[in-house]
Design an enzyme around this catalytic site. Structure first.
Site, PDB file in Angstrom:
ATOM      1  N   SER A   1     -26.541  -3.112   8.994  1.00  0.00           N
ATOM      2  CA  SER A   1     -27.427  -3.981   9.763  1.00  0.00           C
ATOM      3  C   SER A   1     -28.620  -4.418   8.918  1.00  0.00           C
ATOM      4  O   SER A   1     -28.732  -5.576   8.537  1.00  0.00           O
ATOM      5  CB  SER A   1     -27.906  -3.271  11.029  1.00  0.00           C
TER       6      SER A   1
ATOM      7  N   ASP B   1     -25.883  -4.720  16.768  1.00  0.00           N
ATOM      8  CA  ASP B   1     -25.849  -5.773  15.754  1.00  0.00           C
ATOM      9  C   ASP B   1     -24.416  -5.873  15.245  1.00  0.00           C
ATOM     10  O   ASP B   1     -24.054  -5.292  14.233  1.00  0.00           O
ATOM     11  CB  ASP B   1     -26.810  -5.421  14.611  1.00  0.00           C
TER      12      ASP B   1
ATOM     13  N   HIS C   1     -26.100 -10.358  13.276  1.00  0.00           N
ATOM     14  CA  HIS C   1     -27.090 -11.293  12.742  1.00  0.00           C
ATOM     15  C   HIS C   1     -26.485 -12.209  11.688  1.00  0.00           C
ATOM     16  O   HIS C   1     -27.036 -13.260  11.377  1.00  0.00           O
ATOM     17  CB  HIS C   1     -28.299 -10.540  12.180  1.00  0.00           C
TER      18      HIS C   1
ATOM     19  N   SER D   1     -25.115  -7.051   4.334  1.00  0.00           N
ATOM     20  CA  SER D   1     -25.032  -7.007   5.791  1.00  0.00           C
ATOM     21  C   SER D   1     -23.591  -7.122   6.277  1.00  0.00           C
ATOM     22  O   SER D   1     -22.822  -7.947   5.796  1.00  0.00           O
ATOM     23  CB  SER D   1     -25.844  -8.144   6.403  1.00  0.00           C
TER      24      SER D   1
ATOM     25  N   GLY E   1     -27.179  -9.531   1.493  1.00  0.00           N
ATOM     26  CA  GLY E   1     -25.789  -9.853   1.220  1.00  0.00           C
ATOM     27  C   GLY E   1     -24.856  -8.716   1.576  1.00  0.00           C
ATOM     28  O   GLY E   1     -23.656  -8.911   1.769  1.00  0.00           O
TER      29      GLY E   1
END
Length: 506
Positions: A385, A288, A258, A369, A367
């Site tokens: 994720s 993801d 993402h 992720s 942030g």
């Protein structure tokens, strides 16, 4: 979450994308164990590095309010010296338990009901549906596992998850298999109310109390992305997970899929020159994750996670085991620790459904992720994720398994070793040399995750078409651009005390 001693020296540069000259006075942790970076210390400076040194070290963000000292694991596998001892459960490291769990899964077949790691006794607990064949219990015990007879097999639990998918795929819900209860753990966030809640609750009731349980979460499920200071694309920020070698031999890194919604080119400073380009990306759907290749083929990509003043050498990729202690590095909150709670998790984000994730209680914030999830002895486990909550109140968090990502993109950890395709198999099948490096820098993109406006998100809103990817709409109030502690966590040099036997960053 534990809060252990933080070192205050802010010296040697930790990685190419880490600020190289940050001065700050020693900080003292308050009694409650929290630590906040003064606003004036969050202004970060970056410098370009020589061509052959453009690699990003995993987790090259300082461990703000570091959650724990990574202590060495003292206990190795132990074999009994007598017949009785051989039949008794073995004392195992978490990584060895993961390997054994993978082997027993295939050995027990339909009798396998999942497994988890008991950290207190350092034993692998294996769930077995005995049926008419008591031999499966004998086999599991002979292998060194502690056996527990249960009602639901793993395949039956997966069938229950399929029912949830077909009848209750509702944004703001998740479910995962919890071997400790031998049930499906179903969670609904604060947006699931009224008819949506009734539908979810009814589906769970149809499965039966022996198959699934349901609970409410006070937060909102969304990918943890935010605008801010770290690795940038389209005004977004994420965290780099692990450095890898792509199938064509070129240097690359893994991050969350993402994150790539905000742009294809990544820079190590806001407005800086791109240093890497997205090669493959999956989100939403069966995972993801994304493979991002460094533009300079001479880039050196170290196999390590930098937690501040120390680095954890990554040796291989491994499957997660429920009950396993894990650590996460991210560009917003630094180092955090916790346990794996569930496997094969499905999360229904506003952008779409993502399957095959790991559920934990490790905190994370926008942030973080894409950041690395790993163990103290150097196993690469996952990529951050999303989830709900933050590092103040906690919450549910989900991670993309590294083994699955490596297999899907055809990459290996580091500069050599087993192909990514084999990494997924069974825990610990070291995918390659273990070169993971990287957390904390991720290219961030896809920020707006959670709002459903992330450009290009599952809804099919072509990126930038009106949802202004990266414009700071971050759904869920992800303080776009504000950086959710923009750059926080980057105070290079401040980290956990070096009494763990780990090597200091250089």
């Amino acid at each position: 979450m534990r809060r252990d001693h933080l070192q205050s020296e802010l010296n040697a540069p930790c990685g190419p994308c880490v600020p190289t000259a940050i001065q700050a006075p020693p900080q003292k942790l308050p009694d409650d164990g929290t630590y906040s970076v003064p606003q004036e210390e969050r202004s970060l400076s970056h410098k370009r590095i020589p061509k052959r040194k453009a690699a990003i070290a995993a987790g090259s963000v300082v461990a703000l309010g570091a959650a724990a000292i990574l202590l060495p694991n003292a206990n190795a596998s132990q074999d009994g010296s007598s017949d009785d001892a051989a039949a008794a459960p073995k004392t195992l490291k978490a990584g060895d338990a993961s390997d054994l769990a993978s082997q027993l899964s295939g050995l027990l077949g339909e009798a396998f009901g999942g497994s988890y790691y008991d950290g207190d006794s350092q034993q692998l607990v294996v769930n077995v549906v005995p049926g008419d064949n008591n031999n499966v219990i004998v086999q599991a015990k002979a292998a060194g596992a502690k056996v527990r007879e249960v009602e639901n097999s793993w395949s039956e639990l997966q069938d229950g998850a399929s029912t949830l998918k077909s009848e209750a795929t509702i944004a703001g819900t998740s479910w995962s298999i919890d071997p400790r209860t031998n049930k499906l753990l179903v969670t609904a966030d604060s947006t699931v109310t009224g008819a949506k809640w009734d539908r979810l609750e009814s589906t769970v009731q149809e499965l039966g109390s022996g198959m699934a349980t349901i609970k409410k979460s006070s937060g909102t499920f969304k990918p943890f992305v935010s605008g801010g200071d770290a690795i940038f694309a389209g005004g977004s920020r994420c965290s780099l997970g692990f450095n890898v070698t792509a199938g064509d031999g070129s240097p690359a890194f893994l991050t969350a899929g993402h994150c790539t919604l905000g742009g294809n080119e990544w820079s190590d400073s806001q407005g800086g020159q791109p240093i890497a380009t997205v090669d493959q990306s999956t989100f939403p759907g069966n995972g993801d994750f994304a493979l991002v290749k460094y533009d300079d083929p001479a880039t050196e990509a170290p196999s390590e996670v930098n937690t501040g003043n120390q680095t954890v050498q990554i040796t291989e990729a491994a499957e997660a085991t429920v009950g396993q202690e894990v650590f996460r590095m991210g560009s917003t909150t630094g180092l955090a620790d916790g346990q794996v709670l569930g496997l094969d998790a499905t999360v229904n984000y506003p952008e779409g459904t993502v399957t095959g994730l790991i559920q934990t209680n490790v905190c994370a914030e926008p942030g973080d992720s894409g950041g690395s999830l790993f163990t103290q002895d150097g196993l690469a486990i996952g990529l951050t994720s999303g989830g709900s909550g933050d590092c103040t109140v906690g919450g549910e968090t989900f991670f993309q398994p590294v083994t699955t990502a490596l297999e899907a993109v055809g990459a290996t950890l580091g500069t050599g070793g087993a192909a990514g395709g084999g990494a997924g198999a069974g825990a610990g099948d070291e995918a390659g040399a273990g070169q993971e490096a990287g957390a904390g820098e991720e290219a961030g993109a896809g920020q707006e995750a959670g709002a459903g406006e992330e450009a290009g998100a599952g809804a099919g809103e072509e990126a930038g078409a009106g949802e202004e990817a990266g414009a700071g709409e971050q759904a869920g109030g992800d303080e776009a651009g504000a950086g959710a502690g923009a750059g926080a966590g980057q105070d290079a040099g401040q980290g956990v005390e070096d009494d763990s036997g780990l090597t200091e960053s250089r």
